[in-house]
Structure formats: structure tokens, C-alpha cells
Design a protein around this motif. Sequence first.
Motif, PDB file in Angstrom:
ATOM      1  N   ASP A  38       0.832  -1.205   0.000  1.00  0.00           N
ATOM      2  CA  ASP A  38       0.000   0.000   0.000  1.00  0.00           C
ATOM      3  C   ASP A  38       0.863   1.251   0.000  1.00  0.00           C
ATOM      4  OD1 ASP A  38      -2.156  -1.556   0.053  1.00  0.00           O
ATOM      5  OD2 ASP A  38      -2.715  -1.173   2.144  1.00  0.00           O
ATOM      6  N   LYS A  39       1.914   1.229   0.825  1.00  0.00           N
ATOM      7  CA  LYS A  39       2.764   2.414   0.945  1.00  0.00           C
ATOM      8  C   LYS A  39       3.456   2.707  -0.389  1.00  0.00           C
ATOM      9  CE  LYS A  39       6.499   4.432   3.477  1.00  0.00           C
ATOM     10  NZ  LYS A  39       7.847   4.057   3.863  1.00  0.00           N
ATOM     11  N   THR A  40       3.914   1.640  -1.018  1.00  0.00           N
ATOM     12  CA  THR A  40       4.603   1.808  -2.298  1.00  0.00           C
ATOM     13  C   THR A  40       3.647   2.345  -3.349  1.00  0.00           C
ATOM     14  OG1 THR A  40       5.957  -0.046  -1.700  1.00  0.00           O
ATOM     15  CG2 THR A  40       6.004   0.580  -3.993  1.00  0.00           C
ATOM     16  N   VAL A  41       2.475   1.766  -3.370  1.00  0.00           N
ATOM     17  CA  VAL A  41       1.473   2.207  -4.352  1.00  0.00           C
ATOM     18  C   VAL A  41       1.129   3.668  -4.097  1.00  0.00           C
ATOM     19  CG1 VAL A  41      -0.931   1.902  -5.066  1.00  0.00           C
ATOM     20  CG2 VAL A  41       0.552  -0.084  -4.805  1.00  0.00           C
ATOM     21  N   GLU A  42       0.995   4.031  -2.845  1.00  0.00           N
ATOM     22  CA  GLU A  42       0.663   5.423  -2.504  1.00  0.00           C
ATOM     23  C   GLU A  42       1.767   6.382  -2.975  1.00  0.00           C
ATOM     24  OE1 GLU A  42      -0.427   5.945   1.667  1.00  0.00           O
ATOM     25  OE2 GLU A  42       0.245   8.032   1.451  1.00  0.00           O
ATOM     26  N   VAL A 385       7.543  -0.990 -11.281  1.00  0.00           N
ATOM     27  CA  VAL A 385       6.482  -0.059 -10.889  1.00  0.00           C
ATOM     28  C   VAL A 385       5.260  -0.174 -11.818  1.00  0.00           C
ATOM     29  CG1 VAL A 385       8.027   1.608  -9.799  1.00  0.00           C
ATOM     30  CG2 VAL A 385       7.583   1.783 -12.252  1.00  0.00           C
ATOM     31  N   ARG A 386       5.376  -0.981 -12.838  1.00  0.00           N
ATOM     32  CA  ARG A 386       4.313  -0.993 -13.846  1.00  0.00           C
ATOM     33  C   ARG A 386       2.937  -1.418 -13.315  1.00  0.00           C
ATOM     34  NH1 ARG A 386       7.720  -3.931 -18.443  1.00  0.00           N
ATOM     35  NH2 ARG A 386       8.175  -5.159 -16.595  1.00  0.00           N
ATOM     36  N   PRO A 387       2.862  -2.440 -12.428  1.00  0.00           N
ATOM     37  CA  PRO A 387       1.519  -2.781 -11.917  1.00  0.00           C
ATOM     38  C   PRO A 387       0.871  -1.615 -11.166  1.00  0.00           C
ATOM     39  CG  PRO A 387       3.098  -4.536 -11.435  1.00  0.00           C
ATOM     40  CD  PRO A 387       3.892  -3.382 -11.975  1.00  0.00           C
ATOM     41  N   ALA A 388       1.664  -0.893 -10.370  1.00  0.00           N
ATOM     42  CA  ALA A 388       1.098   0.247  -9.621  1.00  0.00           C
ATOM     43  C   ALA A 388       0.689   1.365 -10.571  1.00  0.00           C
ATOM     44  CB  ALA A 388       2.105   0.759  -8.600  1.00  0.00           C
ATOM     45  N   GLN A 390      -0.307   0.931 -13.640  1.00  0.00           N
ATOM     46  CA  GLN A 390      -1.523   0.440 -14.297  1.00  0.00           C
ATOM     47  C   GLN A 390      -2.738   0.708 -13.400  1.00  0.00           C
ATOM     48  OE1 GLN A 390      -1.042  -3.635 -15.376  1.00  0.00           O
ATOM     49  NE2 GLN A 390      -2.913  -3.694 -16.566  1.00  0.00           N
ATOM     50  N   ALA A 391      -2.559   0.458 -12.123  1.00  0.00           N
ATOM     51  CA  ALA A 391      -3.658   0.701 -11.179  1.00  0.00           C
ATOM     52  C   ALA A 391      -3.974   2.198 -11.108  1.00  0.00           C
ATOM     53  CB  ALA A 391      -3.281   0.168  -9.799  1.00  0.00           C
ATOM     54  N   TRP A 392      -2.936   3.019 -11.162  1.00  0.00           N
ATOM     55  CA  TRP A 392      -3.133   4.492 -11.161  1.00  0.00           C
ATOM     56  C   TRP A 392      -3.955   4.906 -12.380  1.00  0.00           C
ATOM     57  CZ3 TRP A 392      -1.364   8.218 -14.729  1.00  0.00           C
ATOM     58  CH2 TRP A 392      -1.524   9.552 -14.337  1.00  0.00           C
ATOM     59  N   ARG A 393      -3.625   4.323 -13.520  1.00  0.00           N
ATOM     60  CA  ARG A 393      -4.358   4.664 -14.757  1.00  0.00           C
ATOM     61  C   ARG A 393      -5.831   4.321 -14.619  1.00  0.00           C
ATOM     62  NH1 ARG A 393       0.543   2.556 -17.943  1.00  0.00           N
ATOM     63  NH2 ARG A 393       1.592   4.531 -18.338  1.00  0.00           N
TER      64      ARG A 393
END
Length: 431
Positions: A38-42, A385-388, A390-393
Motif C-alpha cells: 500500500d505504501k509503495t502504491v501510494e 512499478v508498472r503494476p502500480a 496500471q492501477a493508477w491509470r
Amino acid sequence: MGATIDNLLSPGLERSCDELNSNDLTESVLNGDASMQDKTVELIWNALDNFHIELPSWGFADTGTRFGKFTQAAAATTLEGKFSDAAHVHAATGACPTLALHVQWDLPNGLKDVPEVQDLARRFAIRAGSINPNVFQNQDYKYGSVGNPDPAIRRMAIRHIVECIAISGALASRDVSPWFADGSNYPGTQNIRKRIGYFEEGLAEIHAALKPGQRLLIEYKPFEPAFYHTDIADWGMAVLLAKAAGPQSFVLVDTGHHYQSQNIEQIVAWLLHKNMMGGFHFNDRRYADDDLTLGSIDPYQIFRIFHEIRIFEWEHQCSADIAYMVDQSNNLKVKIEEMIQTACTAQELYAKAALVNHEQLAKLQQHCSLVDAEETLRGAFWQDVRPAIQAWRKRQGLPEDPMQAFRTSGYLERITSQRGKKKRGGLASYA
Ligand code: RM4
Ligand code: MN
Ligand code: MN
């Protein structure tokens, strides 16, 4: 300290590092460590929310090398086409809301063309970005522009750049970024110091035309087209001239404008330290000013630049006011695809830089823990970082795969046929 050979070979053993840091995404995901994920994604999402990179209008048009041009049926031939192409890159990536304009190529009638640009900006929901004067193509500039020994030519160049300031003002686009091809090809043929004086005077006069909030960005380049001396050859000359011009003048770093193996991130660190960092022209290079796709040759270089900016921002708890722009001349790839690839790569490298654990790095630097400090940096670089992203998109309502979305949009086929027909028509009339 770090993992021993034993515990690397025995995955069941306890980790020897005291705490898991933000560079351990892969491991935390594998271990199902949701909080770390979660922290990384944030971190990545926050970084991307505030990351924009400006597209160059000239990146959508046919360009060539000094040996010739390979044209593409789909390449834009009008400003409308360039705005339309840029809008597709922005629709696919969400990262490119502005378009840099080259005055001579995009507004050949200067200020008179402003209403047309305003109209295009409205229609395509793409704002006019930096305004690039052109004081290198006219025959008059054979021996230079602002550094020309002839006062009439100097005046002409100054007047053109002052008009660019007015254009930028009318378009509410903040930055005017002149690039000077000025220099000489043979020793003894020009007075280098006199030309410094011409630049100091000329840039100060240009600066006086800036309105509050506008900026003058001074770009440097070591050689080409001049092959003996270039009047603004490096960042030191650019800083001194920007200072001579006035407080609204800053330096523009084009990543391709350096000698081989030059430490560009150190230049960036200096410019940040001296509050002289104005903007970037991003591209990649293998040999000289190759204008290759960002990150295609050395992605770690761009990451290191972003890292210097991010750690500066972390130390100062502010966001550095830097214009990120692309300056690439791609002749062979599909132009819009290359720009999508560029924007996505920039996002990926910026997101990686956002994962550097600054607190940890600062401590390690302080204690001269060299290997661990270096691994803290490298660890962030090697994160996927690509999965995160993708989720951002998805969260932004953007296509999860920008390239695929563009390819299935049918736009390329449409413009290939429409623009291709016009081009063929144009050629036929000469036959
Ligand atoms: C130069 C420089 C400038 C660009 C011109 C066309 O090498 O990078 O930024 O405007 O090329
Ligand atoms: Mn440039
Ligand atoms: Mn260049």
C-alpha cells in the motif's frame, strides 16, 4: 547488515535487515505484506498525480537528418494535426496536457497566429506550452543571432524573441526557451569575448520584456551546428548568462547536449542548489545530440536525474518548479507511438525515483555506508512499478495499456489515409 550468502540460500531464515524499506516491493508482494505494498502504491500514485511532461509539436512532424528525410504518411503537416496528435498522446497517458510550440514552424505569422492557436488549444483541450523562438534557420543567422557581429542581425534576433514573449503572454504559456546555434567553426574567426558581451546585453534586453510570472529558459549545447566554439556551450555559461539576463531567467538542460560520460545529475544538483534549474528537454543519446527516445539507451541516467530532484524536494519540503519537456526528433518509429512510449517511460522512471527511501538514504550517506546507500538507490530503480502505474491509470479513468488503447482507437489508420492522400496529392501537383 544485508543478507548473508547463507540466508540468501535458505529462504526460510529470518531477514537480517532491521526494517523493511520501501525498496522491498517485490519481496513484500511475494510475502503478501499488504501494508508495504500500500505504501509503495501510494508513493507512486502521489508522484504520478503531480507529474506532467510537455510534448514537442515538432515531434509529430516529418523531420530528418542532414542526410535526408524519411517521411511518414501519418506525420502531421499542420498545427491542427500536431494538436490532434498530442491530444491522443494525452488521452492515452494522462501525462501530457501541454504542447511546446516552435514559433517559426507553428506560428509563422507570429502574434497574428495566436487566435488560431487559442482555438486549437480549446478544441483539443491541450494547452500551449513553452514557446521556442527560432533564431537559427533564416539565412541572416549564418554567422549567429544574438551573438552576431552585425548589430542589425542582433537586433532582428532580439526583436523575434521579444515577440515570442508576447506570444507566450497571449497564450498564457509561461516559458520562453530560446536555443542559440551561435558559434564559429574555425579558430580565430570570431571574437569569443565580444560575443559574450553581445549575449549579456541582448539577453538583458529580452529579459526586460518579460511580464511577472514569465520565465526565460537558457539552453546550452556543446557543439553542432558550430564545431569550433559554441557561444552557450555548457551549463556554467548558461548560468552566467541567465544571471546577467535577470531574475526570471533559468537554465534549460537538454539531456542530449552534453559530452560523453558527463555527470548530468550533478549539473542538475548544482542548478537546484543555486535555484537556477528551469526545465528539461528530455531525450536519450548514444553519441551526441541523437534525440533518441527517452530511456531507450540509459534509463538509469534519467532515473538519477529524477532522484536528484526528488531528494532535493524532500530535503526542502517543497516541489521544485521545473518544466519537464520532451525534445526528440524521431524519424523511424510511428511518431505518436514514440511519444506514448516516451511519456510512459518518463512516468515509470519518475515513479521509481519516488520509491527511494530518502530518510534511510540520508542516514546511510551520513555514515558513509557506501554499499547500502548505493543499494538503496539501485533497489528503487529495479522495482517493477508498472503494476502500480496500471492501477493508477485505472483510478484516473485512463486506459490501462496506453499503447494498446491507441492502437485500437483507429486514429492512426485514419490519419494515415487522410494525411497520406493530401501528401500524395501535393506531390502529384509537382509532377
Ligand atoms: C536543438 C535544441 C533545441 C531544438 C532545436 C531544433 O538541438 O535541442 O532545443 O529546438 O534543436
Ligand atoms: Mn533541446
Ligand atoms: Mn538538441
